[in-house]
Design an enzyme around this catalytic site. Structure first.
Site, PDB file in Angstrom:
ATOM      1  N   GLY A 235       0.735  -1.297  -0.072  1.00 53.02           N
ATOM      2  CA  GLY A 235       0.045   0.080   0.053  1.00 53.02           C
ATOM      3  C   GLY A 235       0.784   1.213   0.034  1.00 53.02           C
ATOM      4  N   ILE A 462      -1.086  -5.756   5.092  1.00 49.74           N
ATOM      5  CA  ILE A 462      -0.499  -5.085   3.691  1.00 49.74           C
ATOM      6  C   ILE A 462       1.110  -5.546   3.534  1.00 49.74           C
ATOM      7  CG2 ILE A 462      -2.310  -3.209   3.858  1.00 49.74           C
ATOM      8  CD1 ILE A 462       0.204  -1.450   4.614  1.00 49.74           C
ATOM      9  N   GLY A 463       1.354  -6.799   4.179  1.00 47.98           N
ATOM     10  CA  GLY A 463       2.673  -7.234   3.914  1.00 47.98           C
ATOM     11  C   GLY A 463       3.467  -6.732   4.930  1.00 47.98           C
ATOM     12  N   ILE A 627      10.056  -3.915  20.963  1.00 46.78           N
ATOM     13  CA  ILE A 627       9.946  -4.586  19.461  1.00 46.78           C
ATOM     14  C   ILE A 627       9.352  -6.009  19.749  1.00 46.78           C
ATOM     15  CG2 ILE A 627      11.306  -5.424  17.745  1.00 46.78           C
ATOM     16  CD1 ILE A 627      11.138  -2.321  17.702  1.00 46.78           C
ATOM     17  N   THR A 632      10.492  -9.381  11.876  1.00 45.23           N
ATOM     18  CA  THR A 632       9.461  -8.322  10.858  1.00 45.23           C
ATOM     19  C   THR A 632       9.612  -6.894  10.997  1.00 45.23           C
ATOM     20  OG1 THR A 632       7.819  -8.792  12.493  1.00 45.23           O
ATOM     21  CG2 THR A 632       7.714 -10.105  10.817  1.00 45.23           C
ATOM     22  N   GLN A 636      10.805  -4.352   8.023  1.00 46.48           N
ATOM     23  CA  GLN A 636       9.890  -2.944   7.789  1.00 46.48           C
ATOM     24  C   GLN A 636      11.019  -1.800   7.587  1.00 46.48           C
ATOM     25  OE1 GLN A 636       7.029  -2.705   7.116  1.00 46.48           O
ATOM     26  NE2 GLN A 636       5.767  -2.434   8.840  1.00 46.48           N
ATOM     27  N   LYS A 698       5.806   1.078  19.585  1.00 49.06           N
ATOM     28  CA  LYS A 698       5.629   2.594  19.001  1.00 49.06           C
ATOM     29  C   LYS A 698       5.676   1.946  17.246  1.00 49.06           C
ATOM     30  CE  LYS A 698       9.035   4.826  21.692  1.00 49.06           C
ATOM     31  NZ  LYS A 698      10.107   6.072  21.641  1.00 49.06           N
ATOM     32  N   GLU A 702       6.996   3.349   8.949  1.00 50.78           N
ATOM     33  CA  GLU A 702       7.383   4.474   8.084  1.00 50.78           C
ATOM     34  C   GLU A 702       8.821   4.925   8.466  1.00 50.78           C
ATOM     35  OE1 GLU A 702       3.291   6.496   6.875  1.00 50.78           O
ATOM     36  OE2 GLU A 702       3.230   6.109   9.064  1.00 50.78           O
TER      37      GLU A 702
HETATM   38 MO1  MOS Z   1       0.884   4.957   5.374  1.00 51.35          MO
HETATM   39  S1  MOS Z   1       1.789   6.428   3.986  1.00 51.35           S
HETATM   40  O1  MOS Z   1       0.434   5.870   6.758  1.00 51.35           O
HETATM   41  O2  MOS Z   1       0.139   3.713   4.474  1.00 51.35           O
END
Ligand code: MOS
Length: 735
Positions: A235, A462-463, A627, A632, A636, A698, A702
């Site tokens: 996504g 979403i992966g 964590i 995984t 990320q 947390k 991103e």
């Molecule tokens: Mo993210 S840009 O909040 O899928």
């Protein structure tokens, strides 16, 4: 009783619980759903950049083989616009009038028995346009300008006075370009009506918004929309909206009375489902000679669409990044004739952090100071706007541990001072803070007669490894092995969940699942409260500890009873409980929910003759709270690092300055990094339990991407002495 020792459940991690399903092709992605009688829809897009449709001729398309229906603004009928909340804004309803707002706008949909027939029919639709000049430049005076509607601009202290009195000042402007998300799985909708109920299999990061938006579009109750999306092929933000094509697939299904599949083509992915908007940022920093920041002024102007309410705060990263008494951040957006921009991994933060962290590097050079030292000196020990303590913060540890692992001390300060094998070597660094975001979320937990558990919530995978970490957190809360727990996601009939976005999923769904599991333990103790046959009689949830498929008395761990025995004796097939997690505010917590922190270190090598840039090493040290699964989590961060290298060196959606036509809307022409562009990537985690949610996590979805672009830009400066203040940095700029 002897305690059974077992591997630590949380931390080192387990393999993805859905891995075998995915690699054997048994995990159903939206495109895998097919129904009897299903037809295919293909979009027709505007070839004008702005103006009106003067005529639309569907005669040839309607006569084309296999065609079932052709929809245009002349026959689509009224559709209402979906919700408009700060995060869940809806694009305009499709096919409502003859106005063209951007190149690539959907103007018709051809529906036919096969995808190929629908494609042929789409080509046969003839559209005439009355062109108007498209407004495409950020500074075009015709562009309407919006200010931040959510009141997130910062203004503290007296910036003009502080800047005027500062001993050292940086005042620079940084440019970023349009980027396009491009998840591997093209966005797909399979829509069908079962009586008055609309059922959709859809590439979505937000099943609950899907229900609300489709219900609004068709004027039906939200309960009449059923979204089923157990797996989504990536996504990066593209699935955070209910885009026009989703509404049109549902409309086509209603008009034809058949299930309809609509798959965006790769070129359509560039206009139909959002992108990171281009922008210009001016950053002014004032400091003392010793390197203490006295003023930060960060202004960003980014692109938005003519008719859309998404607002992407960019400059606002500077409100909390450093301890500084005088701070102004200003975000404005210029409305342009462009496809609707939307979140792309690290929206706003990635671009804002790029400008701020480049400016910090420039300041370090003006001060003659180590860029690491400058950041440590201005560390925000408390939340700068409020003075509240952070819920947790290992930012300094990230920077210091990173310097040690990376060998930062080997760096010589002068630009162009390091060489190896005939190449210029540069070290660059960026500090990162990723804002905390978490929304209300619900979950339901069930334990069955056989002692296994099922926990569910309407979030989506979403992966990102969502199924896996949610199984781990639920197993922890119930005292079960991960193999005894199944997690359900991606169905709007499950308890409400917010978006898989804003790096919030594990915190939101994990907390709700934790609460549901805690409530389920309470349901078990309630069940045996008056049970003379139970060793747990009279216990409350707080008196017992779940472990090994049983509840043990805390005051006497030898006394315990298994879930199975309790259910069997009470003739219950299962027992369920609901849980809800409502994020507390900073006031309620008495501290500032911190979000994640990190430090990014990169080494680049630049060919002095050809300007060719290679990232030789990239190190991320991340404070991601507790964590849950290092394996995984590392994935990320590695994935984000690749995205960050793309943003820094490759990615640019190129459009025609006259029409806005996108010139590189394929994966062959939109350059993303390939394996040969990706170096050794090292990931380390710092930090510990965060106090802002009950599971201590947390968001880390991103922060992996954020900071790579400035770290690379700063490394390029260190290697070459050339300060490139725009992205992507390409070899021609270094010649
Ligand atoms: Mo993210 S840009 O909040 O899928």
């Amino acid at each position: 009783m002897t305690t059974i020792s077992r591997p630590r459940l949380i931390g080192p991690g387990i393999n993805r619980v859905d891995g075998p399903l995915k690699v054997t092709g048994r995990a159903p992605y939206p495109n895998d759903f097919a129904y009897p009688g299903m037809v295919h829809a293909v979009l027709v897009r505007s070839t004008a950049g702005a103006g009106r449709i003067t005529e639309i001729d569907t005669t040839a398309a309607e006569r084309s083989p296999g065609v079932v229906s052709v929809l245009t603004h002349l026959n689509a009928g009224p559709l209402a616009r979906g919700p408009m909340t700060p995060l869940g804004v809806s694009p305009p309803a499709p096919l409502q009038d003859d106005a063209i707002l951007h190149y690539g706008q959907i103007v018709a949909v051809a529906v036919a028995e096969t995808f190929e027939e629908a494609t042929e029919a789409a080509y046969a639709v003839r559209v005439g346009y009355a062109d108007e000049p498209a407004v495409l430049d950020l500074d075009d005076p015709r562009a309407k300008v919006r200010t931040n509607p959510w009141g997130r601009d910062a203004d503290r202290g007296d910036v003009p006075v502080a800047l005027a009195g500062a001993e050292v000042v940086v005042d620079e402007t940084y440019l970023t370009v349009d980027n396009t998300n491009n998840p591997m799985g093209p966005l797909t909708t399979v829509a069908r009506w079962e009586g008055d109920t609309l059922v959709v299999n859809n590439s979505t990061q937000w099943a609950s918004l899907e229900g609300a938006a489709l219900a609004a579009a068709f004027g039906i109750p939200e309960e009449s929309v059923h979204v089923v999306a157990p797996y989504v092929g990536g996504g990066f933000g593209a699935g955070l909206r209910v885009w026009q094509h989703v509404v049109l697939a549902a409309l086509a299904a209603r008009v034809t009375g058949r299930p309809v599949k609509l798959v965006l083509t790769r070129p359509q992915m560039f206009t139909a489902c959002g992108h990171r908007p281009k922008g210009r940022q001016r950053v002014r920093l004032g400091a003392t000679r010793e390197g203490a920041l006295v003023a930060v002024q960060h202004e960003a102007r980014t692109a938005s669409a003519v008719d859309d309410d998404n607002f992407e705060p960019t400059a606002s990263v500077s409100a909390t990044a450093y301890a500084c008494p005088n701070v102004i951040t200003r975000d404005v957006q210029a409305r342009l004739n462009v496809p609707v921009p939307n979140s792309m991994r690290g929206p706003g933060t990635a671009t804002g952090n790029y400008a701020l962290e480049c400016a910090m590097d420039e300041l370090a050079y003006r001060l003659g100071m180590d860029p690491l030292e400058l950041r440590l000196r201005n560390d925000a020990a408390v939340h700068p706007p409020t003075g509240l303590p952070w819920s947790s913060r290992a930012h300094k540890e990230c920077l210091e541990r990173g310097a040690e692992l990376f060998g930062w001390s080997r760096r010589t300060h002068e630009p162009r001072s390091m060489r190896e094998d005939g190449l210029l070597v540069g070290y660059g660094l960026a500090a990162v803070g990723y804002p905390w975001f978490r929304a209300r979320c619900s979950a339901r937990a069930t334990i069955r007669r056989d002692g296994t558990a099922y926990v569910c919530s309407a979030g989506t995978e979403i992966g990102n490894g969502a199924y896996t970490v949610l199984v781990q957190l639920s197993a922890e809360a119930l005292g079960l092995d991960p193999g005894q727990v199944t997690f359900g996601l991606g169905d709007s009939t499950m308890p409400m969940a917010p978006q898989t976005g804003g790096s919030s999923l594990t915190g939101a769904v994990g907390s709700a699942a934790h609460e549901a599991c805690r409530a389920l333990v309470g349901a078990f103790t309630d069940l045996v409260a008056d049970d003379g046959d139970s060793p747990l009689r009279g216990c409350t949830a707080d008196d017992v500890e779940p472990a090994d498929g049983a509840l043990r008395r805390r005051d006497d761990p030898a006394v315990h009873e298994s879930y199975r025995d309790i259910l069997a004796r009470h003739h219950r097939p299962d027992l369920s409980a609901d849980g809800e997690s409502t994020p507390l505010t900073a006031d309620e917590l008495g501290m500032a929910p911190a979000g994640a922190f990190g430090a990014k270190y990169v080494e680049v090598r630049v060919d002095p003759d050809l300007g060719r840039i290679r990232v030789a090493r990239a190190l991320s040290v991340i404070d991601g709270g507790r964590i849950v699964n290092e394996k995984t989590a590392r994935s990320q961060i590695i994935g984000g690092t690749v995205g960050g290298i793309g943003m820094a060196l490759f990615e640019e959606t190129v459009s025609d300055p006259g029409s806005g036509r996108i010139a590189n809307a394929t994966l062959g022409d939109y350059i993303v990094p390939v394996n040969a562009d990706i170096p050794d990537m090292q990931v380390e985690f710092a930090g510990s339990w965060d106090r802002a949610n009950p599971v201590g996590t947390k968001g880390i979805g991103e922060i992996g991407l954020v900071g790579l672009a400035p770290a690379i830009a700063n490394a390029v400066f260190h290697a070459t002495g050339r300060r490139i203040r725009s992205l992507p940095i390409t070899l021609d700029q270094l010649l």
